[in-house]
Design a protein around this motif. Structure first.
Motif, short mmCIF file in Angstrom:
data_model
loop_
_atom_site.label_atom_id
_atom_site.label_comp_id
_atom_site.label_asym_id
_atom_site.label_seq_id
_atom_site.Cartn_x
_atom_site.Cartn_y
_atom_site.Cartn_z
N TYR A 167 -15.71 26.52 9.62
CA TYR A 167 -16.33 27.09 8.44
C TYR A 167 -15.30 27.88 7.66
O TYR A 167 -14.14 28.02 8.08
CB TYR A 167 -17.50 28.01 8.82
N ASN A 168 -15.73 28.39 6.54
CA ASN A 168 -14.87 29.26 5.76
C ASN A 168 -15.77 30.29 5.09
O ASN A 168 -16.98 30.13 5.07
CB ASN A 168 -14.09 28.46 4.71
N TYR A 169 -15.16 31.36 4.57
CA TYR A 169 -15.97 32.34 3.88
C TYR A 169 -15.77 32.21 2.38
O TYR A 169 -14.64 32.14 1.92
CB TYR A 169 -15.61 33.75 4.33
N SER A 170 -16.88 32.16 1.64
CA SER A 170 -16.76 32.08 0.19
C SER A 170 -16.47 33.47 -0.35
O SER A 170 -16.50 34.46 0.38
CB SER A 170 -18.06 31.56 -0.41
N ASP A 216 -14.11 37.32 12.10
CA ASP A 216 -15.43 37.12 11.52
C ASP A 216 -15.86 38.32 10.72
O ASP A 216 -15.72 39.46 11.17
CB ASP A 216 -16.46 36.87 12.64
N ARG A 236 -19.05 38.09 9.29
CA ARG A 236 -20.50 38.06 9.51
C ARG A 236 -20.73 37.82 10.99
O ARG A 236 -20.24 36.85 11.54
CB ARG A 236 -21.13 36.93 8.72
N ASP A 273 -20.43 34.39 1.99
CA ASP A 273 -21.30 33.44 2.67
C ASP A 273 -20.45 32.50 3.52
O ASP A 273 -19.33 32.17 3.16
CB ASP A 273 -22.08 32.60 1.66
N THR A 274 -21.04 32.07 4.63
CA THR A 274 -20.35 31.08 5.45
C THR A 274 -20.57 29.71 4.83
O THR A 274 -21.72 29.33 4.60
CB THR A 274 -20.93 31.09 6.87
#
Lengths: 211, 487
Positions: free
Chosen positions: B38-41, B284, B286, B45-46
């Protein structure tokens, strides 16, 4: 050429430039009906400005998450504080020998919001053609608008209630405290209502399921 | 390129509508990429991302031909791709080649004619001259051997007025720079890393963490008497958990805090890590309160300032570029290949990642996918200043992962260099890069104003004249009717 122009367009600008005379006219000279029409128009324009600001302001001055943008909430953020202020101010000033009627408090408050519209509205588009270094002009004019608004609130309140400057400031502070109380009471009211509704609906369910 | 995209937009919209109609069809395509990547926007948000790395093989002691590994603690890869594994429980060091073939085992050395061995060593480092430095924790010393395994020096019981009486020296991790200075992380030391000169004398502490404390604890402490206070826990800075050094001699360090847990220290000990990503590089952002925040245990710096951190809580490896942009994540806790029990160390072997699992005594090898390779190369070319190549590679990365927001900024910078200011602005906006956008906008504005200078000036002049004439006309016509208000 335009008979309504002086009443509806020139007067608000005259008021923000000459607040002492303007508010005096507002209280004693002018028709209540046009004042109310103008007040609602100003509220509407301010809500419109705020909505357009969140949507169309330049990328360099405002970054709004499109998921969190809600035009209805923007309207609420304008209307509710004004309403709270007027109710709290009216409640306090009737006890503190203020001469203002509720309608006068409302119109004077709304007229004080004019700079927020007049200054911020052009900046919605101007903010699209400025660079990062020039954004300080944007911030500065925003602060000017707020300062102007506060000054008009002060003058308006003083004129409408025929208070001394110190008493105006004192009632202003007390009004903000009263707004806090009102907000608290509203929350309390809504949460209690919620619980009562939940209680009734649970009893209803119980009866329905048992029979 | 962008113009073609604009042309395609209509078709794309139609395609999206069709896909939405199919519903499940759209999600099935991405199901393969799994939730582990995943990545973080920008908004925190994931968002889904393709896998950048995949576990390809697993090595344990038996497979290496060295018998079961017992609580291995550290791993090191030299410049010529030799692999050193610190088998702490068995007090030995395994040296492997690129193909994971056992070359030799180091378990003892000669000191003053006597054979000496290690006792529960926790950290090792190999200099570019193939000299081995071992944090021999159990024996409370640092052992420095040359490339043939002969003893160069032993650092034990350092003396200095900076150190308290009865100070117990228990080195846990070590690194050395090109000037043969040794930096050691020692257990129970809160003042930062211990720096030793080339001759092995303790010189100073470097890069202490800040003291973090709870305001309520502080309040209680203020209210209590001196006697009560002496019974309480002291506020001490957090200890570091690991360190690494890059080619330029900067120390990269991790600590056990939930945030602000990665540092890049210069020679003065101040933190110079660039944190220009959407979020500071800290693993992380989140997480559920049940799992708790990221707990970093190792860090590895590669070329082009790319660095990776290892989170022991969830067994994930986060990789960032030199500006602090989050590139990709992989790993996890579990029983499958590519998941760990107690990950303790990461290293890079070329472009592959090696992760050491302490409890299982295994090394997992991760190899880059097409996406991971392209992204690595893009970041590298960007770092080297090869804008053209970076532009091409970032375009390819975006084709594979449209959610990779920082890549748009890389494209924007290349376009800016090429003079495509309007397009650059759009790309910068896509990656929420206000600085880049402003730069492109200034140039764009200048360009537009220059191009249309005559038209604009003519317009302004005509408008001014028209305004004056209109005013004169109105005054002439309605001057008697309009009485000024103020009068």
């Amino acid at each position: 050429m335009f008979p309504w122009k002086r009443e509806l367009v020139n007067y608000p600008f005259y008021l923000i430039m000459h607040p002492f005379n303007g508010y005096w006219d507002l209280k004693y000279e002018r028709s209540k009906k046009t004042n109310l029409i103008l007040s609602f128009a100003i509220l509407f324009l301010l809500a419109l400005t705020n909505i357009l600001q969140t949507q169309y302001s330049g990328f360099l001055v405002q970054v709004v998450n499109p998921d969190n943008m809600n035009s209805l909430m923007e309207i609420v953020y304008v209307v509710v504080p004004v309403l709270f202020w007027c109710v709290a101010n009216w409640s306090l000033t009737t006890l503190m020998d203020g001469e203002g009627k509720f309608e006068e408090i409302f119109t004077s408050t709304c007229f004080a919001l004019i700079p927020l519209v007049v200054i911020n509205f052009p900046w919605i588009w101007l903010s699209n053609v400025i660079s990062l270094q020039e954004t300080s002009f944007f911030r500065f004019s925003g602060s000017v608008a707020v300062a102007w608004f506060l000054f008009l609130m002060f003058v308006g309140n003083m004129t409408v209630h025929q208070y001394s400057p110190m008493k105006t400031i004192a009632t202003g502070i007390l009004t903000i405290v009263a707004m806090g109380f009102m907000a608290f009471l509203c929350m309390l009211f809504f949460s209690l209502m919620q619980q009562i509704v939940a209680f009734v609906s649970i009893i209803y369910q119980e009866i329905v399921l048992r029979s | 390129m962008l113009k073609r995209i604009a042309h395609l937009r209509g078709c794309l919209l139609l395609a999206i509508c069709c896909l939405l109609g199919l519903g499940a069809g759209g999600t099935l395509v991405h199901a393969n990429d799994g939730a582990s990547s995943y990545n973080y926007s920008y908004w925190g948000d994931t968002v889904a991302a393709p896998r950048a790395y995949e576990a390809t093989s697993l090595y344990n002691g038996a497979k290496l031909g060295a018998g079961q590994l017992k609580n291995p603690a550290d791993l090191f890869v030299t410049a010529d791709q030799q692999l050193y594994v610190l088998d702490s429980g068995n007090n030995r060091i395994l040296v492997l080649d690129r193909q994971f073939k056992l070359l030799r085992v180091i378990d003892s050395f000669q000191r003053d004619g006597k054979q000496e061995s290690f006792l529960n060593p926790q950290g090792l480092f190999v200099t570019d001259r193939q000299e081995l430095i071992v944090a021999d924790t159990g024996n409370k010393r640092i052992v420095h051997l040359d490339q043939d395994g002969r003893l160069v020096k032993v650092i034990d019981s350092p003396k200095s007025e900076l150190l308290a009486e009865g100070f117990k020296f228990e080195p846990v991790r070590v690194v050395a720079d090109k000037a043969q200075r040794i930096y050691a992380m020692a257990a129970g030391v809160y003042d930062g890393f211990m720096e030793f000169s080339a001759s092995g004398d303790f010189t100073s502490f470097i890069g202490a963490n800040r003291v973090n404390f709870d305001p309520t604890d502080y309040l209680w402490k203020m209210l209590s008497t001196r006697q009560q206070r002496s019974q309480m826990v002291m506020f001490t800075p957090t200890e570091f958990t690991n360190l690494d050094i890059n080619d330029e001699g900067f120390l990269y360090a991790t600590n056990g805090q939930a945030s602000d847990n990665v540092k890049k220290l210069n020679a003065q000990g101040s933190d110079i890590l660039r944190r220009e990503g959407y979020f500071p590089p800290e693993g992380d952002i989140r997480f559920t309160s049940l799992d708790g925040p990221t707990r970093l245990v190792d860090i590895d710096v590669a070329d082009s300032e790319i660095f990776a951190i290892l989170d022991a809580t969830r067994g994930r490896i986060f990789t960032y570029n030199g500006d602090g942009h989050f590139m990709y994540v992989f790993g996890g806790i579990g029983n499958q290949l590519g998941e760990f029990n107690t990950p303790v160390a990461i290293e890079r072997l070329g472009d592959d990642y090696l992760v050491l699992d302490q409890a299982l005594g295994e090394i997992t090898v991760f190899q880059s996918t097409e996406y991971g390779r392209t992204l690595n190369e893009a970041v590298r070319s960007y770092y080297k200043g090869e804008e053209e190549k970076a532009y091409e590679l970032f375009q390819q990365t975006i084709n594979m992962n449209a959610n990779l927001e920082f890549a748009y900024s890389g494209i924007g910078k290349a376009l800016l260099r090429q003079g495509e200011y309007g397009d650059a602005m759009r790309y910068f906006k896509q990656s929420m890069d206000q600085k880049g956008y402003s730069k492109a906008f200034l140039l764009y504005r200048k360009q537009v104003l220059r191009e249309h200078f005559t038209a604009i000036m003519t317009g302004v002049a005509v408008l001014a004249v028209a305004l004056v004439l209109l005013r004169r006309y109105l005054k002439h016509k309605g001057g008697k009717k309009n009485v000024p208000m103020e009068a």
